[in-house]
Design a protein around this motif. Structure first.
Motif, PDB file in Angstrom:
ATOM      1  N   ASP A  57     -13.471   3.249   0.823  1.00 34.07           N
ATOM      2  CA  ASP A  57     -12.525   3.928   1.715  1.00 34.07           C
ATOM      3  C   ASP A  57     -12.452   5.411   1.376  1.00 34.07           C
ATOM      4  N   MET A  58     -12.376   5.742   0.094  1.00 37.97           N
ATOM      5  CA  MET A  58     -12.336   7.151  -0.316  1.00 37.97           C
ATOM      6  C   MET A  58     -13.572   7.902   0.174  1.00 37.97           C
ATOM      7  N   GLN A  59     -14.728   7.298  -0.010  1.00 35.46           N
ATOM      8  CA  GLN A  59     -15.964   7.970   0.385  1.00 35.46           C
ATOM      9  C   GLN A  59     -16.010   8.188   1.900  1.00 35.46           C
ATOM     10  N   ALA A  60     -15.591   7.200   2.659  1.00 34.76           N
ATOM     11  CA  ALA A  60     -15.580   7.348   4.111  1.00 34.76           C
ATOM     12  C   ALA A  60     -14.612   8.460   4.534  1.00 34.76           C
ATOM     13  N   ALA A  81      -0.816   2.745  10.434  1.00 31.00           N
ATOM     14  CA  ALA A  81      -2.213   2.584  10.028  1.00 31.00           C
ATOM     15  C   ALA A  81      -2.494   3.367   8.753  1.00 31.00           C
ATOM     16  N   PRO A  82      -3.381   2.863   7.900  1.00 31.72           N
ATOM     17  CA  PRO A  82      -3.751   3.601   6.691  1.00 31.72           C
ATOM     18  C   PRO A  82      -4.587   4.828   7.032  1.00 31.72           C
ATOM     19  N   ILE A  83      -4.665   5.746   6.091  1.00 33.15           N
ATOM     20  CA  ILE A  83      -5.554   6.898   6.230  1.00 33.15           C
ATOM     21  C   ILE A  83      -6.988   6.376   6.199  1.00 33.15           C
ATOM     22  N   SER A  84      -7.805   6.783   7.164  1.00 35.00           N
ATOM     23  CA  SER A  84      -9.175   6.291   7.222  1.00 35.00           C
ATOM     24  C   SER A  84     -10.061   7.282   7.955  1.00 35.00           C
TER      25      SER A  84
END
Length: 348
Positions: free
Chosen positions: A159-162, A102-105
Motif C-alpha cells: 500500500d505504501m509503495q502504491a 475510505a483509506p488513503i490509496s
C-alpha cells in the motif's frame, strides 16, 4: 524568525507555522484573512491546513471550509501566494465525512489532491501530508492501549509503495511539491523513507505529530530518526490544546474556548493534567515569563524541530503569540522545565 529546511527538497520554512483548523468554525473568514496578513507580515511563511478542517467541532457540513477560506484569501491576494509555503492533508481511513471513510490509496490521492487544489484556489500544494496511517496510530491518546500486532506487513508495504507512485504522478503534474506524514510512528516513517529511496518516489520531508511540554512521545522513538534522516517535526498542539496558557486552571472554561465546545479535549482533560500545567506555570512565573511564549520558545529549541504549528482563534491571541517570537530561554529556565517534566512525564 528562524528558517529551517523542509526535509531535503530545497524548501525553507519559518520555524513557526500558522495553523488554520479553527477557520470556519471558531474563526470567521474575515478574521482568518486578517490572521493570514498578520502572520505573513510577521515573517511567518508557513501555513498548515487539512481537507477535513475546521474542527471544534468536526462536522460533515463544514468539511473543506478551511481550505475554501484560504482559497478565497489566495484569490484576493494572488501576488502573495508565492510568499508562503502551503501545506494540507489527505484524510485517513475511517473519517466518514470524506469519501465514506475510505483509506488513503493510489485510487484516492488524485481525487483528494484535485479537491484541495480547487478549494485552495492554487496551482500547487507545497507540502501534501497523509493525515494518519491506514494501519492505525498510537496518537490521539490511543497509546495507552495501542496494539500493532494485527497488521499484514506485506500488505502495508504494498500500500505504501502504491501511494508513493501515486504521489509521484502528482509531482509530475505539478500539483504538489513535497510529501509529509502526520500521526506516524518511527517504523512507519522508516518504511516510507526506505521505499522512496528504492523507487525514486517522493521522500518524506516532514512529520506532523503532537508535541508540547505535556506530550513528548516524540522524544522516545522518532527524535533520533528524524535528526539523522532530515525529517523535521511539525509540532501540532504545542500549547497542549490551550492548557499551557493557564486558562483552564481552577476549573475555568472560558466562553468560546475549545473546552466549551469539546469538554473532553480529545482525551486530554483530567485532574493530573491540571497539576502538570501548574508546574509549568510556576516555572514561567518564577522567571517572569509569559507561559504561552515559554511553551512555544521551548518547542523551538528541540533539535528535530522543523516548525511549530500554533493556532489562534482570535486576532488578539495571534498578536499575543507574535509578541513572543524573539524569546530565548536561559539555561536556568530549561533546567526548571526539565525538572517539571521529570515530575510529570506523561500527563496525557
Amino acid at each position: 524568525m528562524q528558517m529551517k529546511p523542509l526535509g531535503r527538497i530545497g524548501i525553507s520554512v519559518s520555524d513557526m507555522c500558522l495553523g488554520t483548523m479553527t477557520f470556519g468554525t471558531q474563526t470567521s473568514q474575515a478574521e482568518a484573512h486578517r490572521q493570514m496578513d498578520m502572520a505573513l507580515d510577521a515573517g511567518i511563511n508557513f501555513v498548515d491546513a487539512a481537507e477535513m478542517y475546521p474542527v471544534n467541532p468536526v462536522s460533515k457540513e463544514t468539511v473543506g471550509l478551511t481550505e475554501e477560506i484560504l482559497g478565497n484569501w489566495n484569490a484576493a491576494n494572488a501576488a502573495r501566494r508565492g510568499d508562503y509555503v502551503l501545506a494540507t492533508k489527505h484524510s485517513g481511513e475511517g473519517f466518514m465525512h470524506v469519501r465514506d471513510g475510505a483509506p488513503i490509496s493510489d485510487e484516492t490521492i488524485a481525487e483528494a489532491v484535485e479537491g484541495s487544489l480547487r478549494r485552495l484556489k492554487t496551482d500547487c500544494i507545497d507540502l501534501y501530508q497523509f493525515h494518519w496511517p491506514n494501519r492505525g496510530s498510537y496518537m490521539f491518546r490511543q497509546n495507552w492501549g495501542y496494539d500493532p500486532s494485527g497488521g499484514d506487513r506485506a500488505a502495508v508495504i504494498a500500500d505504501m509503495q502504491a501511494c508513493l507512485e501515486a504521489l509521484q504522478a502528482q509531482v509530475d503534474k505539478g500539483n504538489i511539491r513535497a510529501f509529509g506524514l502526520s500521526n506516524e510512528s518511527a517504523w512507519g516513517t522508516a518504511q516510507w523513507l526506505r521505499l522512496s529511496e528504492e523507487t525514486g518516489t517522493p521522500r518524506v520531508a516532514s512529520i506532523q505529530n503532537e508535541y508540547s511540554l505535556m506530550c513528548r512521545l516524540f522524544d522516545t522513538d522518532l527524535a533520533e530518526l528524524c535528526v539523522y534522516e532530515d525529517v523535521g517535526l511539525l509540532a501540532f498542539s504545542p500549547l497542549a490544546a490551550g492548557f499551557l496558557s493557564g486558562k483552564y486552571q481552577g476549573g475555568a472554561v472560558p466562553d468560546g474556548s475549545r473546552m466549551s465546545l469539546v469538554p473532553g479535549m480529545g482525551g486530554r482533560n483530567s485532574d493530573r493534567v491540571l497539576e502538570a500545567v501548574a508546574a509549568y506555570l510556576d516555572v514561567a512565573n518564577r522567571h517572569g515569563l509569559d507561559p504561552v511564549h515559554m511553551a512555544l520558545a521551548w518547542c523551538r529549541t528541540r533539535p528535530f524541530m522543523g516548525s511549530v504549528i500554533f493556532g489562534a482563534t482570535t486576532e488578539v491571541q495571534l498578536a499575543h503569540i507574535l509578541n513572543g517570537l524573539d524569546l530565548e530561554l536561559s539555561q536556568e529556565v530549561m533546567d526548571d522545565i526539565d525538572a517539571a517534566h521529570k515530575a510529570f512525564p506523561m500527563p496525557f
